[in-house]
Design an enzyme around this catalytic site. Structure first.
Site, PDB file in Angstrom:
ATOM      1  N   GLY A   3       0.900  -1.179  -0.105  1.00 45.83           N
ATOM      2  CA  GLY A   3      -0.087   0.006  -0.011  1.00 45.83           C
ATOM      3  C   GLY A   3       1.059   1.161   0.076  1.00 45.83           C
ATOM      4  O   GLY A   3       0.887   1.802   0.752  1.00 45.83           O
ATOM      5  N   ASP A  24      -5.288   1.698   5.496  1.00 45.91           N
ATOM      6  CA  ASP A  24      -6.427   1.927   5.786  1.00 45.91           C
ATOM      7  C   ASP A  24      -7.123   1.071   6.819  1.00 45.91           C
ATOM      8  O   ASP A  24      -7.033  -0.044   7.098  1.00 45.91           O
ATOM      9  CB  ASP A  24      -7.308   1.217   4.425  1.00 45.91           C
ATOM     10  CG  ASP A  24      -8.681   1.763   4.376  1.00 45.91           C
ATOM     11  OD1 ASP A  24      -9.360   2.373   5.316  1.00 45.91           O
ATOM     12  OD2 ASP A  24      -9.001   2.247   3.209  1.00 45.91           O
ATOM     13  N   GLU A  46       0.993  10.449   3.542  1.00 40.78           N
ATOM     14  CA  GLU A  46       0.208  10.523   4.452  1.00 40.78           C
ATOM     15  C   GLU A  46       0.792  10.946   5.987  1.00 40.78           C
ATOM     16  O   GLU A  46       0.395  11.533   6.726  1.00 40.78           O
ATOM     17  CB  GLU A  46      -0.452   8.682   4.680  1.00 40.78           C
ATOM     18  CG  GLU A  46      -1.597   8.636   5.754  1.00 40.78           C
ATOM     19  CD  GLU A  46      -2.801   9.398   5.286  1.00 40.78           C
ATOM     20  OE1 GLU A  46      -3.467   9.771   6.327  1.00 40.78           O
ATOM     21  OE2 GLU A  46      -2.989   9.663   4.250  1.00 40.78           O
TER      22      GLU A  46
END
Length: 242
Positions: free
Chosen positions: A67, A146, A223
């Protein structure tokens, strides 16, 4: 004499891609039937298509960024470990396209650099053993995964008992799983599953003090930068394969 127009076009050609052209929803259902191409076994994949410098080498990938998002941490890995191969795996098509284009642009801008990283669009929850041999990897990264907040979607989380067994398969003895999140509940979930799995143990604090990767986990990814900007908390869970 090189014209001003040529210089401008050349600069545009070598510039990094802009994320605003690659925007996509933040969430993707990893259980859905996406369309992916994957090898029947790792030896069937031609890695020289992703890593131009290993065409005549038996060097294998050691780091997997699962990811990988927009590739910020992947770029950091390339700079920290120029002699190691790292692969980013991303399920979202536009995001993975961005990382591929970003790496290609970096290679053009910095001759001889960034040839040790690459990105694949794939579903790591389903196809990880198709790309990596048993005990191949030394490090796996899950940075700000997530959280899938709803209880009904917890089965979509990238860390669970069955997936940890797959990660243990591709990790060598002493290989390390690095996780970081800004969601405390998710961190508790991750720690619980790692503690309950018989093939992992928590990495000693003394080792972490000397690990150059630790400080990079916080803000190397896009992020992570956003969490810092919003003054959010970060929770680490780092375990090794036994």
């Amino acid at each position: 004499m090189i014209s001003v127009k040529y210089k401008f076009l050349r600069k545009m050609e070598l510039s990094l891609p802009q994320k605003r052209y690659y925007r996509q929803r933040a969430h993707s259902n990893p259980i859905a039937d996406h369309s992916f191409e994957y090898p029947s076994c790792p030896s069937d994949f031609d890695w020289s298509t992703l890593y131009p410098e290993i065409k005549n080498s038996n060097q294998m990938i050691e780091f997997a960024d699962i990811g990988c998002g927009y590739g910020g941490f992947l770029v950091t890995l390339s700079e920290l470990f120029p002699d190691k191969l790292a692969l980013g795996m991303e399920i979202r098509v536009k995001v993975s396209d961005y990382v591929v284009d970003r790496i290609e642009a970096l290679r053009k801008l910095h001759a001889g650099k960034y040839n040790n990283i690459a990105c694949l669009r794939t579903n790591a929850m389903k196809y990880l053993p198709n790309f990596f041999e048993k005990a191949q990897l030394s490090k796996i990264f899950f940075l700000y995964p997530d959280p899938h907040f709803k209880k009904a979607k917890h089965k979509w989380r990238i860390i669970n008992q069955s997936l940890l067994s797959e990660y243990a398969y591709v990790l060598r003895k002493g290989g390390i799983i690095y996780t970081i999140t800004d969601v405390e509940d998710l961190n508790q979930w991750i720690v619980k599953h790692l503690e309950e799995h018989p093939l992992y143990e928590k990495v000693e604090d003394e080792y972490l003090k000397n690990d150059p990767i630790i400080e990079k986990l916080y803000e190397s990814s896009e992020e992570g930068i956003k969490v810092t900007r919003n003054k959010g908390s970060r929770f680490l869970a780092i375990y090794k394969r036994i």
